[in-house]
Design a protein around this motif. Structure first.
Motif, PDB file in Angstrom:
ATOM      1  N   GLU A   1      33.997  34.696  55.914  1.00 31.51           N
ATOM      2  CA  GLU A   1      34.270  33.267  55.859  1.00 31.51           C
ATOM      3  C   GLU A   1      33.291  32.546  54.933  1.00 31.51           C
ATOM      4  OE1 GLU A   1      34.699  29.576  59.030  1.00 31.51           O
ATOM      5  OE2 GLU A   1      34.759  31.630  59.757  1.00 31.51           O
ATOM      6  N   GLU A   2      32.040  33.005  54.918  1.00 35.72           N
ATOM      7  CA  GLU A   2      31.005  32.385  54.100  1.00 35.72           C
ATOM      8  C   GLU A   2      31.219  32.603  52.602  1.00 35.72           C
ATOM      9  OE1 GLU A   2      30.272  34.636  56.630  1.00 35.72           O
ATOM     10  OE2 GLU A   2      30.032  33.052  58.101  1.00 35.72           O
ATOM     11  N   ASP A   3      32.043  33.576  52.229  1.00 30.72           N
ATOM     12  CA  ASP A   3      32.300  33.856  50.810  1.00 30.72           C
ATOM     13  C   ASP A   3      32.963  32.681  50.101  1.00 30.72           C
ATOM     14  OD1 ASP A   3      31.188  36.356  51.147  1.00 30.72           O
ATOM     15  OD2 ASP A   3      33.115  37.393  51.318  1.00 30.72           O
ATOM     16  N   ILE A   4      33.523  31.771  50.866  1.00 30.51           N
ATOM     17  CA  ILE A   4      34.181  30.615  50.270  1.00 30.51           C
ATOM     18  C   ILE A   4      33.183  29.732  49.520  1.00 30.51           C
ATOM     19  CG2 ILE A   4      34.036  29.048  52.265  1.00 30.51           C
ATOM     20  CD1 ILE A   4      37.007  28.310  51.606  1.00 30.51           C
ATOM     21  N   LEU A   5      31.923  29.710  49.974  1.00 29.61           N
ATOM     22  CA  LEU A   5      30.897  28.913  49.294  1.00 29.61           C
ATOM     23  C   LEU A   5      30.615  29.458  47.896  1.00 29.61           C
ATOM     24  CD1 LEU A   5      28.450  28.422  52.301  1.00 29.61           C
ATOM     25  CD2 LEU A   5      30.154  26.803  51.414  1.00 29.61           C
TER      26      LEU A   5
ATOM     27  N   SER B   1      37.593  23.337  49.092  1.00 28.72           N
ATOM     28  CA  SER B   1      38.044  24.715  49.251  1.00 28.72           C
ATOM     29  C   SER B   1      38.854  24.872  50.517  1.00 28.72           C
ATOM     30  CB  SER B   1      36.844  25.664  49.331  1.00 28.72           C
ATOM     31  OG  SER B   1      35.981  25.457  48.245  1.00 28.72           O
ATOM     32  N   GLU B   2      39.761  25.833  50.476  1.00 25.79           N
ATOM     33  CA  GLU B   2      40.590  26.132  51.641  1.00 25.79           C
ATOM     34  C   GLU B   2      40.688  27.648  51.802  1.00 25.79           C
ATOM     35  OE1 GLU B   2      45.065  25.087  53.301  1.00 25.79           O
ATOM     36  OE2 GLU B   2      44.691  25.002  51.149  1.00 25.79           O
ATOM     37  N   ASP B   3      40.415  28.112  52.999  1.00 28.27           N
ATOM     38  CA  ASP B   3      40.574  29.520  53.346  1.00 28.27           C
ATOM     39  C   ASP B   3      41.983  29.652  53.911  1.00 28.27           C
ATOM     40  OD1 ASP B   3      40.622  32.044  54.511  1.00 28.27           O
ATOM     41  OD2 ASP B   3      38.622  31.850  55.413  1.00 28.27           O
ATOM     42  N   LEU B   4      42.862  30.334  53.184  1.00 32.62           N
ATOM     43  CA  LEU B   4      44.258  30.407  53.610  1.00 32.62           C
ATOM     44  C   LEU B   4      44.443  31.168  54.918  1.00 32.62           C
ATOM     45  CD1 LEU B   4      46.170  30.826  50.237  1.00 32.62           C
ATOM     46  CD2 LEU B   4      45.641  28.760  51.526  1.00 32.62           C
ATOM     47  N   SER B   5      43.472  32.003  55.294  1.00 35.67           N
ATOM     48  CA  SER B   5      43.587  32.702  56.583  1.00 35.67           C
ATOM     49  C   SER B   5      43.403  31.731  57.744  1.00 35.67           C
ATOM     50  CB  SER B   5      42.573  33.842  56.683  1.00 35.67           C
ATOM     51  OG  SER B   5      41.257  33.325  56.810  1.00 35.67           O
ATOM     52  N   GLN B   6      42.829  30.559  57.468  1.00 38.48           N
ATOM     53  CA  GLN B   6      42.607  29.541  58.496  1.00 38.48           C
ATOM     54  C   GLN B   6      43.671  28.438  58.467  1.00 38.48           C
ATOM     55  OE1 GLN B   6      40.051  29.908  60.701  1.00 38.48           O
ATOM     56  NE2 GLN B   6      39.716  31.854  59.670  1.00 38.48           N
ATOM     57  N   ALA B   7      44.549  28.485  57.476  1.00 39.21           N
ATOM     58  CA  ALA B   7      45.567  27.437  57.334  1.00 39.21           C
ATOM     59  C   ALA B   7      46.636  27.592  58.416  1.00 39.21           C
ATOM     60  CB  ALA B   7      46.209  27.517  55.957  1.00 39.21           C
TER      61      ALA B   7
END
Length: 119
Positions: free
Chosen positions: A66-70, A98-104
């Motif tokens: 999840e932190e890779d989004i930064l 930013s948006e993590d599509l796994s959390q959308a």
């Protein structure tokens, strides 16, 4: 580990464009129309300098945590800066979201398909 897909949007405003730079952007405006926008690994630029000086880059990236989004957002901003700088375009107010599509949340069609499969 699962692979996460990130969408990063980098926004800003062109600053102090010369007449030639403005003409160049206008000449390529069709390629950068918002109706053709897409999230891509190399980044897709949209703008309408005839209406306003704002622009948007859309990037697609991935990571395992999840932190890779930064880091993905930092890479996207650096790519946008590089593109603008290489062409000599001034800019200001650069910011990203930013948006993590796994959390959308799933859309109606996705929920229906998941229910059909029993997921």
């Amino acid at each position: 580990m699962s692979n996460r897909t990130f969408r990063i949007t980098v926004r800003g405003v062109f600053d102090s464009l010369s007449t030639g730079q403005r003409a160049e952007l206008l000449a390529h405006a069709d390629e950068h129309d918002v109706l053709r926008s897409a999230f891509t690994a190399e980044g897709h630029l949209t703008y309408d300098v005839a209406a306003r000086a704002a622009f948007t880059f859309r990037f697609l990236d991935s990571g395992e945590e999840e932190e890779d989004i930064l880091e993905a957002a930092e890479r996207a901003e650096a790519s946008a800066r590089q593109w603008l700088t290489e062409r000599g375009y001034g800019y200001k107010n650069l910011r990203s979201s930013s948006e993590d599509l796994s959390q959308a949340p799933m859309g109606k069609r996705q929920r229906r398909e998941a229910a059909r499969k029993g997921v």
